[in-house]
Design an enzyme around this catalytic site. Structure first.
Site, PDB file in Angstrom:
ATOM      1  N   LYS A 158       5.671   1.399   3.394  1.00 29.23           N
ATOM      2  CA  LYS A 158       4.746   0.962   4.559  1.00 29.23           C
ATOM      3  C   LYS A 158       5.476   0.054   5.501  1.00 29.23           C
ATOM      4  O   LYS A 158       5.364   0.450   6.690  1.00 29.23           O
ATOM      5  CB  LYS A 158       3.746   0.132   3.906  1.00 29.23           C
ATOM      6  CG  LYS A 158       2.698  -0.342   4.499  1.00 29.23           C
ATOM      7  CD  LYS A 158       1.497  -0.947   3.618  1.00 29.23           C
ATOM      8  CE  LYS A 158       0.266  -1.460   4.744  1.00 29.23           C
ATOM      9  NZ  LYS A 158       0.319  -3.189   4.877  1.00 29.23           N
ATOM     10  N   LYS A 199      14.288   5.168   2.154  1.00 32.17           N
ATOM     11  CA  LYS A 199      12.962   5.644   1.534  1.00 32.17           C
ATOM     12  C   LYS A 199      11.892   5.472   2.148  1.00 32.17           C
ATOM     13  O   LYS A 199      11.830   4.690   3.357  1.00 32.17           O
ATOM     14  CB  LYS A 199      12.802   4.816   0.001  1.00 32.17           C
ATOM     15  CG  LYS A 199      12.719   3.498   0.293  1.00 32.17           C
ATOM     16  CD  LYS A 199      12.339   2.864  -1.158  1.00 32.17           C
ATOM     17  CE  LYS A 199      11.733   1.566  -0.917  1.00 32.17           C
ATOM     18  NZ  LYS A 199      10.881   1.183  -2.095  1.00 32.17           N
ATOM     19  N   LYS A 237      10.270 -15.683   0.137  1.00 32.50           N
ATOM     20  CA  LYS A 237       9.028 -15.939   0.772  1.00 32.50           C
ATOM     21  C   LYS A 237       9.234 -17.281   1.662  1.00 32.50           C
ATOM     22  O   LYS A 237       8.768 -17.331   2.860  1.00 32.50           O
ATOM     23  CB  LYS A 237       7.860 -16.054  -0.201  1.00 32.50           C
ATOM     24  CG  LYS A 237       7.575 -14.683  -0.743  1.00 32.50           C
ATOM     25  CD  LYS A 237       6.517 -14.044   0.458  1.00 32.50           C
ATOM     26  CE  LYS A 237       6.241 -12.446  -0.022  1.00 32.50           C
ATOM     27  NZ  LYS A 237       5.951 -11.954  -1.381  1.00 32.50           N
TER      28      LYS A 237
HETATM   29  P1  AMP Z   1       4.969  -0.884  -2.489  1.00 36.09           P
HETATM   30  O1  AMP Z   1       3.590  -0.533  -1.957  1.00 36.09           O
HETATM   31  O2  AMP Z   1       6.098  -0.892  -1.611  1.00 36.09           O
HETATM   32  O3  AMP Z   1       4.658  -2.291  -3.228  1.00 36.09           O
HETATM   33  O4  AMP Z   1       5.488  -0.027  -3.799  1.00 36.09           O
HETATM   34  C1  AMP Z   1       4.603  -0.195  -4.625  1.00 36.09           C
HETATM   35  C2  AMP Z   1       5.415   0.800  -5.944  1.00 36.09           C
HETATM   36  O5  AMP Z   1       5.460   2.212  -5.330  1.00 36.09           O
HETATM   37  C3  AMP Z   1       6.782   0.502  -5.998  1.00 36.09           C
HETATM   38  O6  AMP Z   1       7.066  -0.540  -7.240  1.00 36.09           O
HETATM   39  C4  AMP Z   1       7.573   1.624  -6.392  1.00 36.09           C
HETATM   40  O7  AMP Z   1       7.191   2.087  -7.856  1.00 36.09           O
HETATM   41  C5  AMP Z   1       6.886   2.830  -5.646  1.00 36.09           C
HETATM   42  N1  AMP Z   1       7.203   3.163  -4.440  1.00 36.09           N
HETATM   43  C6  AMP Z   1       7.183   2.502  -3.340  1.00 36.09           C
HETATM   44  N2  AMP Z   1       7.819   3.384  -2.307  1.00 36.09           N
HETATM   45  C7  AMP Z   1       8.299   4.426  -2.992  1.00 36.09           C
HETATM   46  C8  AMP Z   1       9.277   5.505  -2.555  1.00 36.09           C
HETATM   47  N3  AMP Z   1       9.829   5.586  -1.281  1.00 36.09           N
HETATM   48  N4  AMP Z   1       9.824   6.380  -3.655  1.00 36.09           N
HETATM   49  C9  AMP Z   1       9.433   6.128  -4.813  1.00 36.09           C
HETATM   50  N5  AMP Z   1       8.535   5.084  -5.181  1.00 36.09           N
HETATM   51  C10 AMP Z   1       8.098   4.376  -4.212  1.00 36.09           C
END
Ligand code: AMP
Length: 329
Positions: A197, A194, A111
Site C-alpha cells: 500500500k 514488492k 515511529k
Molecule cells: P501490510 O498491509 O503491509 O501491513 O501487510 C500485512 C501483511 O500482508 C504482511 O505482514 C505480509 O504478511 C503480507 N504482505 C503485504 N504485502 C505483501 C507482498 N507484497 N507479498 C507478500 N505478502 C505481503
C-alpha cells in the site's frame, strides 16, 4: 487444539500482496487451529484517526476478510475495543514494563523518528497492549511478520515476568508463527520490489476490472529479450511472478516460451495478466460488495466474535485478578 490469535491493522483495503502473503494462510489456518482474529482499533489510535476513519476501516476489514473466506463460525473476528478485559490486562502489564526496555523497541524508535510531533505513551506501550491482546486468551501462536519479532520477545518477557513476580505458572510464552517463509512474495509491477500500500503500486481485491487493467497495462517493461533463453531482468521477472500466481500453468508456459524464443509481446502478456487478475478478484470483489451492503450481518459477526473473545478474556482476567490479590471478576 493450539490457539492462534492474529491482530489485523486497520490500514485500508486488502491488496493481492496481503491476500497471497497472509490472508490465504489465515483461511487455511482456521481449519487447523483454534483461531481468533481481531481488528486492532485501539492500536490504530496512536496515529489519531478520525471517528469516521475508524468506523469505515472496521467495516471494510470485516467485509474483506469474510469475502476472502474467513468463516466466523470457525474463527471469530472481533473488534479489539469490544473486549474491555484486554485493557485491564494492559494496565497490569504496564505496571511491570520498564521505560528503558520500551524505549529500546525498534518500532518505537522508528515511529518516534518519523512522527516526532506525536511520540505518545500509546506508541511507547504498543508492545504491552499487543501482549495483553494475546495473553488475555493464553494463545500459543501468533502469525507475525519479521517486523513484529521484537514485540513477540517483549510479550514472552512480560509473560515470564508476571509468572516470576507472582510465583505462578500462569501464562505460557506465545510463539511466532511465520507463514511468510512458505507464502509467496507478491511483486509490484512498477519495476522493482514488492507490492504494498505504501509503495503505491497495489492492486486491491476490491479494484474493478477497468482499474485492474489500467494498473497492469502501466506495468514497467523493457524493449524485450535480446538473446534466446536469457535471464529476465527484475521488472519482467515480476510480471512472470504475477502470472505464476494468478494464471494457469499453460498460460505461464505459453508466455515463458515466447520470452525464451524472443517472440513475446508484452502488450498481449499484460492483457492476459489483467484478465486473469480480474478473474481471480471478481468473485471476492462481489462478496466484498455484498458484505459491505449487509451492515446487520457485519454487526452480528462482530458481536458474536466479541462474545467469544470476552468469554475467554474474562476467564483469564478473573484468574489474573486473584493472582494479583484482587477480587475475581
Ligand atoms: P501490510 O498491509 O503491509 O501491513 O501487510 C500485512 C501483511 O500482508 C504482511 O505482514 C505480509 O504478511 C503480507 N504482505 C503485504 N504485502 C505483501 C507482498 N507484497 N507479498 C507478500 N505478502 C505481503
Amino acid at each position: 487444539m493450539e490457539k492462534v490469535i492474529s491482530g489485523i491493522r486497520p490500514t485500508g483495503n486488502l491488496h493481492l500482496g496481503n491476500y497471497f502473503g497472509a490472508v490465504k494462510s489465515f483461511v487455511k489456518m482456521q481449519d487447523e487451529y483454534d483461531c481468533m482474529f481481531f481488528i486492532a482499533d485501539w492500536h490504530s489510535l496512536t496515529t489519531h484517526p478520525t471517528p469516521e476513519n475508524i468506523r469505515r476501516s472496521v467495516r471494510t476489514i470485516l467485509a474483506e476478510y469474510l469475502a476472502c473466506g474467513i468463516d466466523p463460525e470457525k474463527a471469530p473476528i472481533y473488534v479489539q475495543s469490544d473486549v474491555k478485559e484486554v485493557l485491564e490486562l494492559y494496565l497490569y502489564l504496564n505496571m511491570n514494563a520498564y521505560l528503558g526496555e520500551l524505549e529500546r523497541v525498534t518500532s518505537f524508535k522508528d515511529k518516534a523518528r518519523t512522527q516526532p510531533d506525536n511520540v505518545n505513551a500509546g506508541l511507547l506501550t504498543y508492545p504491552t497492549l499487543m501482549a495483553a491482546d494475546v495473553l488475555a486468551h493464553k494463545a500459543d501462536k501468533v502469525p507475525v511478520g519479521k517486523d513484529q519479532e521484537q514485540n513477540m520477545e517483549m510479550m514472552r518477557l512480560f509473560a515470564r515476568r508476571f509468572n516470576r513476580i507472582y510465583n505462578v505458572e500462569f501464562f505460557r510464552e506465545p510463539q511466532s508463527y511465520h507463514f511468510s517463509d512458505k507464502a509467496v512474495k507478491v511483486p509490484g509491477l512498477d519495476g522493482s520490489g514488492k507490492m504494498g500500500k505504501s509503495e503505491g503500486n497495489a492492486i486491491y481485491l476490491c479494484d474493478d476490472e477497468a482499474t485492474i487493467k489500467k494498473k497492469v497495462m502501466r506495468a514497467v517493461t523493457d524493449a524485450g529479450p535480446t538473446m534466446l533463453n536469457q535471464e529476465k531482468p527484475e521488472p519482467i521477472r515480476n510480471l512472470f511472478t504475477m502470472l505464476e500466481i494468478v494464471s494457469s500453468k499453460d498460460t505461464y508456459d505459453y508466455f515463458n516460451d515466447q520470452y525464451n524464443n524472443m517472440t513475446v509481446r508484452y502488450g498481449d502478456l499484460k492483457k492476459q495478466l489483467a484478465a486473469d487478475i480480474n478473474a481471480f478478484c471478481a468473485p471476492i470483489r462481489e462478496k466484498i460488495m455484498a458484505y459491505q451492503a449487509d451492515e446487520d450481518y457485519l454487526l452480528r459477526v462482530a458481536k458474536q466474535g466479541a462474545e467469544r473473545a470476552s468469554e475467554s478474556a474474562h476467564k483469564t482476567l478473573s484468574e489474573v485478578r486473584q493472582i494479583i490479590g484482587f477480587r475475581a471478576l
